[in-house]
Design a protein around this motif. Structure first.
Motif, PDB file in Angstrom:
ATOM      1  N   THR A  93       0.834  -1.200   0.000  1.00 10.44           N
ATOM      2  CA  THR A  93       0.000   0.000   0.000  1.00 10.44           C
ATOM      3  C   THR A  93       0.868   1.249   0.000  1.00 10.44           C
ATOM      4  OG1 THR A  93      -1.755  -1.158   1.174  1.00 10.44           O
ATOM      5  CG2 THR A  93      -1.808   1.242   1.242  1.00 10.44           C
ATOM      6  N   LEU A  94       1.898   1.266   0.842  1.00 13.66           N
ATOM      7  CA  LEU A  94       2.761   2.431   0.923  1.00 13.66           C
ATOM      8  C   LEU A  94       3.473   2.668  -0.410  1.00 13.66           C
ATOM      9  CD1 LEU A  94       4.083   4.382   3.338  1.00 13.66           C
ATOM     10  CD2 LEU A  94       6.068   3.181   2.463  1.00 13.66           C
ATOM     11  N   LEU A  95       4.019   1.630  -1.008  1.00 15.89           N
ATOM     12  CA  LEU A  95       4.731   1.788  -2.276  1.00 15.89           C
ATOM     13  C   LEU A  95       3.788   2.206  -3.398  1.00 15.89           C
ATOM     14  CD1 LEU A  95       7.251  -1.180  -2.004  1.00 15.89           C
ATOM     15  CD2 LEU A  95       7.636   1.252  -1.520  1.00 15.89           C
ATOM     16  N   LYS A  96       2.539   1.756  -3.354  1.00 17.13           N
ATOM     17  CA  LYS A  96       1.537   2.194  -4.335  1.00 17.13           C
ATOM     18  C   LYS A  96       1.223   3.671  -4.135  1.00 17.13           C
ATOM     19  CE  LYS A  96      -3.007   1.023  -6.202  1.00 17.13           C
ATOM     20  NZ  LYS A  96      -3.593   2.329  -6.197  1.00 17.13           N
ATOM     21  N   MET A  97       1.146   4.108  -2.887  1.00 15.29           N
ATOM     22  CA  MET A  97       0.899   5.518  -2.594  1.00 15.29           C
ATOM     23  C   MET A  97       2.050   6.393  -3.108  1.00 15.29           C
ATOM     24  SD  MET A  97      -0.660   5.041   1.255  1.00 15.29           S
ATOM     25  CE  MET A  97      -0.579   6.753   1.723  1.00 15.29           C
ATOM     26  N   VAL A  98       3.281   5.901  -2.990  1.00 17.62           N
ATOM     27  CA  VAL A  98       4.438   6.634  -3.517  1.00 17.62           C
ATOM     28  C   VAL A  98       4.316   6.732  -5.034  1.00 17.62           C
ATOM     29  CG1 VAL A  98       6.938   6.543  -3.887  1.00 17.62           C
ATOM     30  CG2 VAL A  98       6.000   6.062  -1.620  1.00 17.62           C
TER      31      VAL A  98
ATOM     32  N   THR B 151       0.693  10.184  -3.759  1.00 16.36           N
ATOM     33  CA  THR B 151      -0.033  10.602  -2.552  1.00 16.36           C
ATOM     34  C   THR B 151       0.827  10.495  -1.300  1.00 16.36           C
ATOM     35  OG1 THR B 151      -0.949   8.379  -2.278  1.00 16.36           O
ATOM     36  CG2 THR B 151      -2.275   9.969  -3.513  1.00 16.36           C
ATOM     37  N   PHE B 152       2.002   9.910  -1.414  1.00 13.86           N
ATOM     38  CA  PHE B 152       2.943   9.787  -0.299  1.00 13.86           C
ATOM     39  C   PHE B 152       4.297  10.265  -0.788  1.00 13.86           C
ATOM     40  CE2 PHE B 152       5.700   7.576   2.733  1.00 13.86           C
ATOM     41  CZ  PHE B 152       5.027   7.828   3.920  1.00 13.86           C
ATOM     42  N   PRO B 153       5.095  10.925   0.055  1.00 14.32           N
ATOM     43  CA  PRO B 153       6.398  11.443  -0.390  1.00 14.32           C
ATOM     44  C   PRO B 153       7.312  10.339  -0.906  1.00 14.32           C
ATOM     45  CG  PRO B 153       5.925  12.117   1.880  1.00 14.32           C
ATOM     46  CD  PRO B 153       4.840  11.203   1.460  1.00 14.32           C
ATOM     47  N   ALA B 154       8.031  10.646  -1.960  1.00 17.16           N
ATOM     48  CA  ALA B 154       8.993   9.688  -2.514  1.00 17.16           C
ATOM     49  C   ALA B 154      10.206   9.595  -1.593  1.00 17.16           C
ATOM     50  CB  ALA B 154       9.423  10.131  -3.904  1.00 17.16           C
ATOM     51  N   PRO B 155      10.829   8.430  -1.535  1.00 22.07           N
ATOM     52  CA  PRO B 155      12.012   8.281  -0.677  1.00 22.07           C
ATOM     53  C   PRO B 155      13.232   8.955  -1.290  1.00 22.07           C
ATOM     54  CG  PRO B 155      11.615   6.259  -1.875  1.00 22.07           C
ATOM     55  CD  PRO B 155      10.470   7.173  -2.190  1.00 22.07           C
TER      56      PRO B 155
ATOM     57  N   ILE C 218       7.414  12.602   6.557  1.00 29.71           N
ATOM     58  CA  ILE C 218       6.365  11.707   7.066  1.00 29.71           C
ATOM     59  C   ILE C 218       5.415  12.501   7.960  1.00 29.71           C
ATOM     60  CG2 ILE C 218       5.899   9.598   8.370  1.00 29.71           C
ATOM     61  CD1 ILE C 218       7.503   9.252   5.691  1.00 29.71           C
ATOM     62  N   GLN C 219       5.970  13.352   8.812  1.00 33.04           N
ATOM     63  CA  GLN C 219       5.133  14.171   9.694  1.00 33.04           C
ATOM     64  C   GLN C 219       4.253  15.124   8.892  1.00 33.04           C
ATOM     65  OE1 GLN C 219       8.297  15.744  12.127  1.00 33.04           O
ATOM     66  NE2 GLN C 219       7.806  14.326  13.814  1.00 33.04           N
ATOM     67  N   ASN C 220       4.797  15.726   7.843  1.00 33.29           N
ATOM     68  CA  ASN C 220       4.018  16.625   6.992  1.00 33.29           C
ATOM     69  C   ASN C 220       2.878  15.868   6.306  1.00 33.29           C
ATOM     70  OD1 ASN C 220       5.618  18.789   7.676  1.00 33.29           O
ATOM     71  ND2 ASN C 220       6.901  18.628   5.851  1.00 33.29           N
ATOM     72  N   PHE C 221       3.150  14.649   5.868  1.00 36.95           N
ATOM     73  CA  PHE C 221       2.119  13.822   5.240  1.00 36.95           C
ATOM     74  C   PHE C 221       0.996  13.551   6.225  1.00 36.95           C
ATOM     75  CE2 PHE C 221       0.390   9.524   4.837  1.00 36.95           C
ATOM     76  CZ  PHE C 221      -0.278   9.649   3.631  1.00 36.95           C
TER      77      PHE C 221
END
Length: 90
Positions: A52-57, A61-65, A80-83
């Motif tokens: 789920t997390l990698l799909k969000m990236v 919708t989730f910050p890229a690493p 992560i906190q900003n998200f």
């Protein structure tokens, strides 16, 4: 002695990362380091599955690493906190 919260120099004096002028007019200090978290730590904080997390990236919708090396990725704790803060507004 002033409390550490009111005097940044006192807060960082023990770590040696503080400098002051002799007349105490200017104080410089280094802010705390923003740690980089690896995937297991991020999953523990966000409480979603790996897929789920990698799909969000991938969906944006989730910050890229960050690319730390050719094979190692990590996220800044502040990202992560900003998200998570942005989710509270929805």
């Amino acid at each position: 002695m002033p409390s550490p919260t009111s005097d940044p120099a006192a807060l960082f004096a023990a770590s040696g990362s503080c400098s002051t002028k002799t007349d105490n007019t200017a104080v410089t200090y280094k802010p705390p380091i923003d740690p980089i978290l690896r995937l297991p730590e991020v999953l523990e904080i966000v409480r979603v599955g790996r897929t789920t997390l990698l799909k969000m990236v991938k969906d944006g919708t989730f910050p890229a690493p960050l690319s730390l090396t050719a094979r190692i990725r990590g996220w800044r704790l502040s990202a992560i906190q900003n998200f998570l803060d942005s989710l509270e507004g929805k």
